[in-house]
Enzyme design. Structure first.
Site, short mmCIF file in Angstrom:
data_model
loop_
_atom_site.label_atom_id
_atom_site.label_comp_id
_atom_site.label_asym_id
_atom_site.label_seq_id
_atom_site.Cartn_x
_atom_site.Cartn_y
_atom_site.Cartn_z
N LYS A 1 1.12 -3.17 -3.76
CA LYS A 1 1.60 -2.48 -4.95
C LYS A 1 3.10 -2.69 -5.12
O LYS A 1 3.89 -2.11 -4.38
CB LYS A 1 1.28 -0.99 -4.89
CG LYS A 1 1.78 -0.21 -6.11
CD LYS A 1 1.41 1.27 -6.03
CE LYS A 1 2.02 2.07 -7.17
NZ LYS A 1 1.67 3.51 -7.10
N ASP B 1 0.50 8.30 -1.94
CA ASP B 1 1.62 7.36 -1.78
C ASP B 1 2.67 8.01 -0.88
O ASP B 1 3.38 8.92 -1.31
CB ASP B 1 2.23 7.02 -3.14
CG ASP B 1 1.33 6.15 -4.01
OD1 ASP B 1 0.10 6.33 -3.95
OD2 ASP B 1 1.86 5.31 -4.75
N LYS C 1 3.38 -0.86 -0.34
CA LYS C 1 4.04 -0.73 -1.64
C LYS C 1 5.53 -0.99 -1.46
O LYS C 1 6.13 -0.54 -0.49
CB LYS C 1 3.77 0.69 -2.18
CG LYS C 1 4.46 1.05 -3.47
CD LYS C 1 4.05 2.47 -3.88
CE LYS C 1 4.88 2.99 -5.05
NZ LYS C 1 4.51 4.38 -5.43
#
Length: 313
Positions: A249, A150, A213
């Site tokens: 996400k 991430d 995300k």
């Protein structure tokens, strides 16, 4: 899910992106009411949310023991007697997300469970480090066995409209990730406008992000339905333009079972049922799982369990 190979930067198209903010907000406000999920259907959707959770600990006092407890919860997220009553087995969370130094303890604790280990990197949460150091952190995470990375973007590139700089940065991160999947955290609460969210989403996907995300969870404003709607439509456009499929996400601020249902309705309405699986949809959360388990307990027993009976770690 195969890795997103990315494309060349299409900077000319970015200037053409326009977002009708009132229309987005109206659409987002109606989403929770678009599907009536009761009893069996609601329980099924809540169990699906569990398998899409990136169960996360990103605290300054994380230890291998704390991570091991989190991993035990990831392997058995819902009390076995509740799952047995529902005829369900083999349920796990979608991944465990930790800092790079906690990857090895997480891998040991998860063993052969098949649960991926995700690691934040690139100077999380602010990303305000020299690029070579951010890339070194990605390489460290990969070397220690992270299955997913991430990463965080440089928000200033978005705010200044420096799309080539953002693309080049993300492309370098994508290369550093190697065979690990990359989630690009846009920190949407810092981006000031929905147009910036849409443009940053497209650049991230063009650079090879496998998921986009919303947030680090550390911004003043994290995942919201309007922002998520804009990002999902960017994913749809990218798929239509390139044939490549990218996941989504939301992270930060999703704390209740109702939130888990609302975001799944968004995925089903905007992207289709294919996105209701952990390969394409993840929820970044820690406290959310406790409330879902409490709702599942009520479904099975007719009673709400005390929150402390659903400890997450």
């Amino acid at each position: 899910m195969t890795l997103n190979p990315g494309t060349d930067l299409r900077s000319d198209a970015l200037s053409e992106i326009r977002i009708n903010t009132p229309a987005v907000e109206r659409r987002a406000a109606t989403l929770p009411a678009r599907r009536s999920l009761k009893r069996d259907h609601q329980a099924a959707w809540l169990l699906n949310a569990v398998r899409c959770i990136d169960l996360t600990t990103l605290a300054g006092d994380d230890t291998p023991d704390r991570v091991a407890r989190l991993c035990a919860k990831a392997r058995q997220p819902i009390a076995p007697e509740l799952l047995e009553a529902m005829g369900v087995s083999g349920l796990t969370t979608g991944a465990v997300c930790v800092y790079p130094t906690m990857i090895a303890p997480a891998k040991r604790a998860l063993g052969n469970s098949g649960i991926p280990v995700a690691s934040v990197a690139t100077g999380f949460p602010a990303g305000l480090m020299p690029l070579n150091l951010r890339l070194a952190e990605v390489l460290y995470a990969v070397e220690h066995g992270a299955d997913e990375i991430d990463i965080v973007i440089t928000r200033a590139h978005v705010l200044r409209g420096e799309w080539t700089a953002l693309y080049d940065e993300l492309r370098a991160m994508r290369e550093a990730c190697g065979s690990a999947k990359m989630k690009a955290i846009l920190a949407t609460g810092d981006l000031k406008s929905l147009e910036n969210v849409a443009r940053a989403s497209h650049v991230a996907m063009q650079a090879g992000a496998d998921w986009i995300k919303t947030s680090t969870g550390k911004e003043a404003v994290n995942a919201t339905l309007p922002v998520s709607l804009v990002m999902c439509r960017a994913i749809r456009d990218y798929r239509d333009q390139t044939g490549h499929v990218v996941g989504f996400k939301p992270a930060g601020g999703l704390r209740t079972a109702k939130d888990a249902l609302n975001w799944q309705v968004l995925m089903a309405e905007e992207l289709g049922r294919d996105w209701l699986r952990p390969e394409l949809f993840r929820i970044g959360a820690s406290s959310l799982l406790g409330d879902i388990e409490r709702q599942i307990s009520h479904y099975v027993t007719g009673r709400y369990a005390a929150a402390h009976r659903q400890a997450i770690a």
